[in-house]
Design an enzyme around this catalytic site. Sequence first.
Site, PDB file in Angstrom:
ATOM      1  N   ALA A  72      -7.420 -43.724 -29.185  1.00 56.69           N
ATOM      2  CA  ALA A  72      -8.597 -43.266 -29.926  1.00 56.69           C
ATOM      3  C   ALA A  72      -8.952 -41.842 -29.524  1.00 56.69           C
ATOM      4  CB  ALA A  72      -9.785 -44.192 -29.655  1.00 56.69           C
ATOM      5  N   GLU A 105       0.307 -52.666 -32.698  1.00 49.05           N
ATOM      6  CA  GLU A 105      -0.109 -53.019 -34.052  1.00 49.05           C
ATOM      7  C   GLU A 105      -1.025 -51.917 -34.556  1.00 49.05           C
ATOM      8  OE1 GLU A 105       0.646 -56.823 -31.872  1.00 49.05           O
ATOM      9  OE2 GLU A 105      -0.888 -55.316 -31.513  1.00 49.05           O
ATOM     10  N   ASN A 110      -3.818 -47.294 -42.067  1.00 45.07           N
ATOM     11  CA  ASN A 110      -4.119 -46.188 -41.159  1.00 45.07           C
ATOM     12  C   ASN A 110      -2.915 -45.244 -41.100  1.00 45.07           C
ATOM     13  OD1 ASN A 110      -4.836 -44.427 -39.131  1.00 45.07           O
ATOM     14  ND2 ASN A 110      -5.617 -46.024 -37.759  1.00 45.07           N
ATOM     15  N   TYR A 117       2.724 -42.375 -34.629  1.00 43.18           N
ATOM     16  CA  TYR A 117       3.677 -43.293 -34.015  1.00 43.18           C
ATOM     17  C   TYR A 117       5.100 -43.033 -34.512  1.00 43.18           C
ATOM     18  CZ  TYR A 117      -0.720 -45.567 -32.816  1.00 43.18           C
ATOM     19  OH  TYR A 117      -1.995 -45.824 -32.357  1.00 43.18           O
TER      20      TYR A 117
END
Length: 159
Positions: A72, A105, A110, A117
Amino acid sequence: MIKVVPMQEEHIDGVLAVEEATFSIPWTRQDFEREVKENAMAIYFVALDGEKVVAYAGMWHVITEGHITNVAVLQEYRRQGIGDLLMESLERVALEREMIGITLEVRIHNEPAQRLYHKYGFRPEGIRKNYYSDTHEDAVIMWKYYPFYEDYEEHCNKR
């Protein structure tokens, strides 16, 4: 100047602020206290702008693999490479510990997180239906395997 350091108990207030600003179902103070104080599998880093926590990322080292729990970054600090710094920190630990891979996950919608990733070599390998309880949104299961994985698989096949 942003610096990334291992998360300590003193960072929990800042991590909570990032968590609450980022996620619709945020982890609690008790969750993070357990991670820092009790969970021997937990590996967490924070990104600091001076003394302010502006981002964090965590992973559990489970037997031979890593499981990313959270990444985050505060909205006003996004698109500045901080997510990259955190991912590089987690990957460095994974390689040092010779993990066979890392999994996570991510919400199916998103796209910014999925791009991050993908940039680090994670690939989709499955879907968890209705994974997120707030929206019943599916999660994409992503994996990145390391060279140790081939050696590990070969070793297991010899048994």
